[in-house]
Scaffold this motif. Sequence first.
Motif, PDB file in Angstrom:
ATOM      1  N   PRO A  65      -5.621   6.773  -1.748  1.00 49.86           N
ATOM      2  CA  PRO A  65      -6.898   6.355  -1.178  1.00 49.86           C
ATOM      3  C   PRO A  65      -6.683   5.107  -0.329  1.00 49.86           C
ATOM      4  O   PRO A  65      -5.610   4.491  -0.374  1.00 49.86           O
ATOM      5  CB  PRO A  65      -7.731   6.043  -2.424  1.00 49.86           C
ATOM      6  N   PRO A  66      -7.673   4.693   0.457  1.00 44.78           N
ATOM      7  CA  PRO A  66      -7.528   3.459   1.239  1.00 44.78           C
ATOM      8  C   PRO A  66      -7.252   2.261   0.332  1.00 44.78           C
ATOM      9  O   PRO A  66      -7.915   2.077  -0.691  1.00 44.78           O
ATOM     10  CB  PRO A  66      -8.887   3.322   1.934  1.00 44.78           C
ATOM     11  N   VAL A  67      -6.259   1.482   0.690  1.00 45.23           N
ATOM     12  CA  VAL A  67      -5.844   0.300  -0.068  1.00 45.23           C
ATOM     13  C   VAL A  67      -5.883  -0.898   0.869  1.00 45.23           C
ATOM     14  O   VAL A  67      -5.364  -0.833   1.990  1.00 45.23           O
ATOM     15  CB  VAL A  67      -4.423   0.472  -0.644  1.00 45.23           C
ATOM     16  N   THR A  68      -6.479  -1.994   0.416  1.00 39.96           N
ATOM     17  CA  THR A  68      -6.499  -3.224   1.205  1.00 39.96           C
ATOM     18  C   THR A  68      -5.436  -4.168   0.682  1.00 39.96           C
ATOM     19  O   THR A  68      -5.513  -4.616  -0.465  1.00 39.96           O
ATOM     20  CB  THR A  68      -7.869  -3.911   1.150  1.00 39.96           C
ATOM     21  N   TRP A 125     -13.900  -6.281  -1.083  1.00 36.42           N
ATOM     22  CA  TRP A 125     -12.931  -5.464  -1.803  1.00 36.42           C
ATOM     23  C   TRP A 125     -12.896  -5.883  -3.261  1.00 36.42           C
ATOM     24  O   TRP A 125     -13.362  -6.948  -3.645  1.00 36.42           O
ATOM     25  CB  TRP A 125     -11.543  -5.544  -1.177  1.00 36.42           C
ATOM     26  N   THR A 150     -17.819  -2.050   1.443  1.00 39.01           N
ATOM     27  CA  THR A 150     -18.553  -1.684   2.648  1.00 39.01           C
ATOM     28  C   THR A 150     -18.231  -2.582   3.824  1.00 39.01           C
ATOM     29  O   THR A 150     -18.554  -2.252   4.963  1.00 39.01           O
ATOM     30  CB  THR A 150     -20.062  -1.745   2.381  1.00 39.01           C
ATOM     31  N   GLU A 201      -9.474  -2.027  -3.715  1.00 41.97           N
ATOM     32  CA  GLU A 201     -10.271  -1.016  -3.015  1.00 41.97           C
ATOM     33  C   GLU A 201     -11.215  -1.664  -2.017  1.00 41.97           C
ATOM     34  O   GLU A 201     -11.980  -2.570  -2.371  1.00 41.97           O
ATOM     35  CB  GLU A 201     -11.078  -0.216  -4.027  1.00 41.97           C
ATOM     36  N   PRO A 202     -11.202  -1.227  -0.759  1.00 44.39           N
ATOM     37  CA  PRO A 202     -12.148  -1.793   0.209  1.00 44.39           C
ATOM     38  C   PRO A 202     -13.571  -1.397  -0.120  1.00 44.39           C
ATOM     39  O   PRO A 202     -13.838  -0.305  -0.621  1.00 44.39           O
ATOM     40  CB  PRO A 202     -11.697  -1.188   1.546  1.00 44.39           C
ATOM     41  N   GLY A 217       0.782  -1.231   0.000  1.00 46.11           N
ATOM     42  CA  GLY A 217       0.000   0.000   0.000  1.00 46.11           C
ATOM     43  C   GLY A 217       0.808   1.272   0.000  1.00 46.11           C
ATOM     44  O   GLY A 217       0.313   2.321   0.415  1.00 46.11           O
ATOM     45  N   ARG A 218       2.052   1.201  -0.476  1.00 46.65           N
ATOM     46  CA  ARG A 218       2.908   2.388  -0.516  1.00 46.65           C
ATOM     47  C   ARG A 218       3.349   2.683  -1.943  1.00 46.65           C
ATOM     48  O   ARG A 218       3.540   1.773  -2.745  1.00 46.65           O
ATOM     49  CB  ARG A 218       4.140   2.183   0.365  1.00 46.65           C
ATOM     50  N   ARG A 269     -14.242   1.253 -11.035  1.00 49.17           N
ATOM     51  CA  ARG A 269     -14.152   0.261  -9.970  1.00 49.17           C
ATOM     52  C   ARG A 269     -14.986  -0.955 -10.339  1.00 49.17           C
ATOM     53  O   ARG A 269     -15.994  -0.857 -11.042  1.00 49.17           O
ATOM     54  CB  ARG A 269     -14.606   0.832  -8.623  1.00 49.17           C
ATOM     55  N   THR A 309       2.130  10.701   0.185  1.00 51.88           N
ATOM     56  CA  THR A 309       0.871  10.963   0.873  1.00 51.88           C
ATOM     57  C   THR A 309      -0.263  11.056  -0.140  1.00 51.88           C
ATOM     58  O   THR A 309      -0.039  11.232  -1.340  1.00 51.88           O
ATOM     59  CB  THR A 309       0.953  12.280   1.653  1.00 51.88           C
TER      60      THR A 309
END
Length: 397
Positions: free
Chosen positions: A97-100, A138, A131, A128-129, A78-79, A162, A94
């Motif tokens: 977005p949120p990454v799973t 995801w 709900t 992508e996560p 996730g980097r 997505r 920085t």
Amino acid sequence: MIQRLTARAQKRAFTLPQLFTSAVAASTLLLALAASAQAQTPTNTTGLRTEQVTAGLSNPWGMAFLPGGRMIVTERPGRMRVVEPDGKLSAPLTGLPPVTAAGQGGLLDVITDREFASNRTIYFCFNEPGTGDASNIWGTALARAQLSADNRGLENVRVIWRMAKKTSARHHFGCRIVEAADGTLYMGTGDRGAQDRSQDMSDTAGKMIRVNKDGSIPKDNPFLARTGVPGEIFSAGHRNIQGAAINPADGKLWAHEHGPQGGDELNLVEAGKNYGWPTITYGRQYVTGLRIGEGTEKAGMEQPVKMWGPTSIAPSGLAFLTSDRYGAQWKGSAFVGALRERAVMRIQLNGNKIVSEEVILKDANERIRDVRQGPDGLLYVLADDADNGRVLRILPR
């Protein structure tokens, strides 16, 4: 055709019914026939030199080149980082977005826009996560953003596509991105571990998708007018695309995908076509060695240009060499990274046909996750490792 009649030689001892024994015997016969029919036998080229650009990455997955000798690299956990010309790694950027990061999923491919020098735009795909409920855990997503002027973060991040049907499956995310000459974006997806999704035309899993840079659907996409089919679908019947590139010689789209054992494929991907998974495949079940689907061919389904067997190479990353830095023989060749084979495959083409294949970089003994040509005309590869992933430059002999 016989080239594809292959299965992985079994290395384990099984106590299974006679049906399995018969299947293995039949597979062995097919392997012998396939071996005798090979017009080009891969050769192992040794003696190539590599030069380390940087190290200390965690499962690097994709890379793209920036002006001034820099590059941007993704790490699956996730980097995203910038690599300086001297190999120094930046802090994680920085603004992502949120990454799973789960199983094979996480932060995956990245490319720069053709006009990056003026717009600083990049595109990247990731897990992508959703709900969080059992039916929406995801799934693969494609985003665009601008790299900040100081190269420290992402700005104006927006998901432009997505996967609507998210699951808890931890493998087959696909996720290679290509920008075409007309400015549209291609991205391969995987079947998410549910193989029937690849033939379900109401589902974007196991497909090559094509969208505009703002996420809208190109008006000439092949299924745009078909009721119940997402308009972004460009082709169907893929298992897990992890390499895609445009051949600059003719502008055609090529992609390879992970098959089951002995079923990795290289395909010339064309609008509206079906590449067969899982209805047809030359791969076999991992444990039993038994056949998958209906056979190896069916009307209305495409045959691959190349199939690797009897042992899968686990292909990842694809690039066409346009420079003459390695001599005239290599110019125009396709280069395929291989995770399981721990090498790079050089494929020489004549139009849409394979002339020869050779194994290079085998001595390096690295799981090759990605292959790209740099602005200097040299080939760069990502060596996939959880603790010390590296960027390597392949030097001419």
